[in-house]
Enzyme design. Structure first.
Site, PDB file in Angstrom:
ATOM      1  N   GLU A 173     -13.434  -8.832 -11.353  1.00  0.00           N
ATOM      2  CA  GLU A 173     -12.883  -8.109 -10.191  1.00  0.00           C
ATOM      3  C   GLU A 173     -11.447  -7.664 -10.403  1.00  0.00           C
ATOM      4  O   GLU A 173     -11.014  -6.655  -9.851  1.00  0.00           O
ATOM      5  CB  GLU A 173     -13.003  -8.954  -8.917  1.00  0.00           C
ATOM      6  CG  GLU A 173     -12.118 -10.206  -8.827  1.00  0.00           C
ATOM      7  CD  GLU A 173     -12.726 -11.455  -9.469  1.00  0.00           C
ATOM      8  OE1 GLU A 173     -13.610 -11.308 -10.334  1.00  0.00           O
ATOM      9  OE2 GLU A 173     -12.289 -12.565  -9.129  1.00  0.00           O
TER      10      GLU A 173
ATOM     11  N   LYS B 164      12.952   1.420  19.460  1.00  0.00           N
ATOM     12  CA  LYS B 164      14.011   0.398  19.436  1.00  0.00           C
ATOM     13  C   LYS B 164      13.851  -0.625  18.301  1.00  0.00           C
ATOM     14  O   LYS B 164      14.835  -0.944  17.613  1.00  0.00           O
ATOM     15  CB  LYS B 164      14.087  -0.290  20.807  1.00  0.00           C
ATOM     16  CG  LYS B 164      15.359  -1.092  21.017  1.00  0.00           C
ATOM     17  CD  LYS B 164      16.605  -0.223  21.134  1.00  0.00           C
ATOM     18  CE  LYS B 164      16.771   0.329  22.546  1.00  0.00           C
ATOM     19  NZ  LYS B 164      17.844   1.312  22.652  1.00  0.00           N
TER      20      LYS B 164
ATOM     21  N   CYS C 177     -16.944 -16.985 -12.209  1.00  0.00           N
ATOM     22  CA  CYS C 177     -16.163 -18.179 -12.541  1.00  0.00           C
ATOM     23  C   CYS C 177     -16.853 -19.436 -12.015  1.00  0.00           C
ATOM     24  O   CYS C 177     -17.874 -19.825 -12.554  1.00  0.00           O
ATOM     25  CB  CYS C 177     -14.725 -18.025 -12.043  1.00  0.00           C
ATOM     26  SG  CYS C 177     -13.594 -18.975 -13.073  1.00  0.00           S
TER      27      CYS C 177
ATOM     28  N   ILE D 224       0.840  -1.203   0.000  1.00  0.00           N
ATOM     29  CA  ILE D 224       0.000   0.000   0.000  1.00  0.00           C
ATOM     30  C   ILE D 224       0.876   1.255   0.000  1.00  0.00           C
ATOM     31  O   ILE D 224       0.563   2.250  -0.665  1.00  0.00           O
ATOM     32  CB  ILE D 224      -0.950   0.012   1.230  1.00  0.00           C
ATOM     33  CG1 ILE D 224      -1.847  -1.228   1.225  1.00  0.00           C
ATOM     34  CG2 ILE D 224      -1.784   1.291   1.273  1.00  0.00           C
ATOM     35  CD1 ILE D 224      -2.745  -1.347   0.021  1.00  0.00           C
TER      36      ILE D 224
ATOM     37  N   ASP E 263      -0.578  -8.188  -4.166  1.00  0.00           N
ATOM     38  CA  ASP E 263      -0.154  -6.778  -4.159  1.00  0.00           C
ATOM     39  C   ASP E 263      -0.243  -6.146  -5.551  1.00  0.00           C
ATOM     40  O   ASP E 263      -0.445  -4.947  -5.681  1.00  0.00           O
ATOM     41  CB  ASP E 263       1.285  -6.640  -3.640  1.00  0.00           C
ATOM     42  CG  ASP E 263       1.305  -6.424  -2.125  1.00  0.00           C
ATOM     43  OD1 ASP E 263       0.268  -6.025  -1.573  1.00  0.00           O
ATOM     44  OD2 ASP E 263       2.364  -6.662  -1.512  1.00  0.00           O
TER      45      ASP E 263
ATOM     46  N   HIS F  75     -13.030 -13.285 -14.543  1.00  0.00           N
ATOM     47  CA  HIS F  75     -12.931 -12.584 -13.255  1.00  0.00           C
ATOM     48  C   HIS F  75     -12.973 -11.062 -13.464  1.00  0.00           C
ATOM     49  O   HIS F  75     -11.920 -10.455 -13.624  1.00  0.00           O
ATOM     50  CB  HIS F  75     -11.613 -12.937 -12.566  1.00  0.00           C
ATOM     51  CG  HIS F  75     -11.547 -14.343 -12.080  1.00  0.00           C
ATOM     52  ND1 HIS F  75     -11.864 -14.693 -10.791  1.00  0.00           N
ATOM     53  CD2 HIS F  75     -11.227 -15.494 -12.713  1.00  0.00           C
ATOM     54  CE1 HIS F  75     -11.729 -15.997 -10.645  1.00  0.00           C
ATOM     55  NE2 HIS F  75     -11.346 -16.510 -11.806  1.00  0.00           N
TER      56      HIS F  75
HETATM   57  N1  GLN Z   1     -12.837 -24.610 -10.657  1.00  0.00           N
HETATM   58  C1  GLN Z   1     -13.378 -23.989 -11.810  1.00  0.00           C
HETATM   59  C2  GLN Z   1     -12.565 -24.262 -13.057  1.00  0.00           C
HETATM   60  O1  GLN Z   1     -11.421 -24.622 -12.980  1.00  0.00           O
HETATM   61  C3  GLN Z   1     -13.548 -22.496 -11.595  1.00  0.00           C
HETATM   62  C4  GLN Z   1     -12.270 -21.777 -11.325  1.00  0.00           C
HETATM   63  C5  GLN Z   1     -12.463 -20.420 -10.714  1.00  0.00           C
HETATM   64  O2  GLN Z   1     -13.491 -20.119 -10.134  1.00  0.00           O
HETATM   65  N2  GLN Z   1     -11.462 -19.567 -10.797  1.00  0.00           N
HETATM   66  O3  GLN Z   1     -13.038 -24.125 -14.152  1.00  0.00           O
END
Ligand code: GLN
Length: 556
Positions: A532, A212, A404, A41, A93, A530
């Site tokens: 995110e 210290k 996912c 950070i 990170d 993903h």
């Molecule tokens: N386990 C699932 C796959 O391999 C989903 C993987 C995940 O959610 N990143 O397809």
């Protein structure tokens, strides 16, 4: 021929004359006293301030463990594995770096000891070392040096900030600290500096802040031949002038080089705190770079203001199996903070363990939520609880977001409970299921090495215009990051669509399903990728923004 040569020379002259090849400067961030002080950070906050002063900056993380990358590490131990556009599985990170700087990182931004040794050993086998004994110094340190300078040598950056993982004094960190010593010496004064992050604890019994541990930690660093240029001191209480002076005296720095880093309400406060303390200014002074231009934090502070003054609250359940360690879902958590701020909504996340959900308690556990997110994951544990959560969301028209594995679970639930395909499953959970609605693609089946079958990194997706995701993205072609092995089985595509679950996003090259929706629901979206990972402070992810808004609509 002659004319060609002259032309070539002239063009080279102008290339050298006008291409601004940057004289990259290096900032190393080391840590002392204890782990978890938040080096990442601090590095990201400094980078943000320098970036907003007009410098081009990148951040790199060196991890002293022997794994080649954190891809195979248990999330309980190491938190989330962050994935970059180029498909590198990296330390979390790097997620902070991207969220703060709003620019993508890559494999070059994360190096582990495993990777360093692997490349040195590969070269040794190739005979690159001419019969020499291969040693930590110079061979390992040379390789570290090379990896640190890869980013600098691109000529794209004014400043490269390199965060050294671990704590000074650890056996594993030694080659890195030695490399910093050599590089500082080779690059020369004003080209490379070291920021050392330490802890100044408050002893309640004595009613005092204690210097210290910092003194000892700096001593340890100096034993390796590295003098810190700046101390950043994590503390619960403000450092008095006296304490700063004492630290300066004992640690070979000036008083203004002692920077207080007080506990913050949110990590997003830290750039402002560091600016007030003058961290960016002393860094620029030491690197002999201009500090004329002040950082422009308007957009950043606008985000902060909205984050801290929400007009509404929504309760969202995050159903996962690593909920004991919130770092396991770091990027999802942060994406909700970004999306919440955009909407001026406080997202109250309820972390619910999927193993604790069953048919008889699902209603009780989920009834007060305004939205349900089923998290990514691997393996069978907790699957049935996740299926119950999706069923509850679908039957009660609660906004649903599956990421996912969460998307795959939504497909399995629909197959079982709407299409009546008894025991439909993913072949990850049940290899011999009669209805493999999620499975490996044919070409993946013969690859035995697990890492080899993962779909990683950025892939394109084409979006259906009539969909909730198009409303969110406002464009038809997107690119998102992946980290999974199994896929939607296209043999079930039509059957699902006829019953109301449609693929609204498809990979244009492979035809793989990227997004599913149930249009009959207020907001029911599952994504194979993903989202995110791409959410940043200045660019909140459109799907998180839309989901949070849908949750507020559901509340009203
Ligand atoms: N386990 C699932 C796959 O391999 C989903 C993987 C995940 O959610 N990143 O397809």
């Amino acid at each position: 021929m002659h004319a060609f040569l002259i032309l070539k020379l002239v063009s080279q002259y102008y290339l050298i004359k006008f291409k601004r090849v940057k004289n990259t400067k290096y900032v190393f961030v080391t840590g002392g006293v204890t782990s978890s002080l938040g080096k990442g950070i601090i590095a990201a906050s400094l980078a943000k301030l320098l970036q907003e002063r007009g410098y081009s900056v990148t951040i790199q993380k060196l991890d002293p463990y022997i794994n080649i990358d954190p891809g195979t590490l248990n999330p309980y131990e190491h938190g989330e594995c962050y994935v970059t556009n180029d498909g590198a599985e990296t330390d979390l990170d790097l997620g902070h770096y991207e969220r703060f700087l709003n620019i993508p990182t890559s494999q070059a931004n994360n190096v582990t000891t495993g990777r360093i040794y692997q490349s040195v050993i590969d070269r040794e086998r190739r005979g690159d070392f001419l019969g020499k004994t291969v040693q930590v110094i110079p061979h390992i340190t040379d390789e570290i040096k090379h990896r640190i300078q890869i980013l600098g040598n691109t000529g794209d950056f004014d400043i490269v900030i390199t965060e050294i993982g671990g704590t000074v004094g650890d056996i594993e960190s030694l080659p890195y600290v030695e490399t910093v010593r050599q590089l500082k010496w080779e690059l020369g004064e004003h080209n490379a500096i070291v920021i050392h992050l330490t802890l100044v604890p408050y002893l309640a019994a004595a009613g005092e802040l204690k210097t210290k541990p910092t003194q000892h930690s700096v001593k340890m660093l100096m034993q390796s031949g590295v003098n810190p240029d700046i101390l950043v001191c994590r503390t619960e209480r403000h450092l008095t002038d006296g304490i700063k002076r004492k630290l300066a005296l004992f640690c070979n720095v000036q008083k203004e080089d002692v920077i207080e880093s007080i506990d913050a309400e949110t990590i997003y406060d830290v750039p402002n705190f560091m600016f007030e303390e003058g961290l960016d200014e002393v860094v620029l002074k030491k690197l002999r770079l201009s500090d004329d231009r002040k950082p422009n934090l308007n957009a950043w502070n606008n985000f902060l203001r909205k984050h801290k003054n929400p007009k509404h609250t929504v309760k969202i359940g995050l159903i996962g199996k690593y909920v004991e360690l919130q770092d396991a879902y770091k990027s999802i958590n942060e994406a909700f903070i970004h999306a919440g701020s955009t909407n001026e909504i406080n997202v109250d996340l309820h972390w619910i363990h999927s193993e604790n959900i069953n048919k008889s308690n699902v209603k009780n556990k989920l009834k007060n939520l305004h939205g349900i997110l089923v998290a990514p994951g691997f393996g069978e544990r907790g699957i049935e609880g996740k299926i119950q959560a999706v069923k509850f969301a679908r039957e009660n028209k609660v906004p649903f977001f599956g990421i996912c594995l969460g998307m795959q679970i939504a497909v399995i639930e629909f197959a079982r409970n709407v299409l009546d395909l008894q025991n439909a499953n993913s072949t990850e959970m049940d290899e011999h299921t009669e209805f493999p609605v999620i499975s490996l693609m044919e070409e993946q089946k013969n690859i035995s090495n697990k890492g080899g079958t993962m779909r990683l990194g950025a892939w394109d997706c084409k979006i259906e215009k009539k969909s909730n995701v198009f409303k969110a993205y406002k464009t038809q072609l997107i690119s998102e990051r992946h980290r999974h092995r199994y896929e939607f089985n296209n043999e079930y595509l039509k059957q699902m669509a006829d019953a109301g679950l449609v693929a609204t996003g498809i990979n244009p090259e492979t035809n793989l399903v990227e997004i599913i929706e149930i249009p009959d629901q207020p907001w029911f979206v599952g994504v194979q990728y993903h989202p995110e990972y791409k959410s940043t402070v200045l660019n909140p992810h459109p799907l998180f923004v839309a989901f949070v808004r849908a949750c507020l609509d559901a509340k009203k």
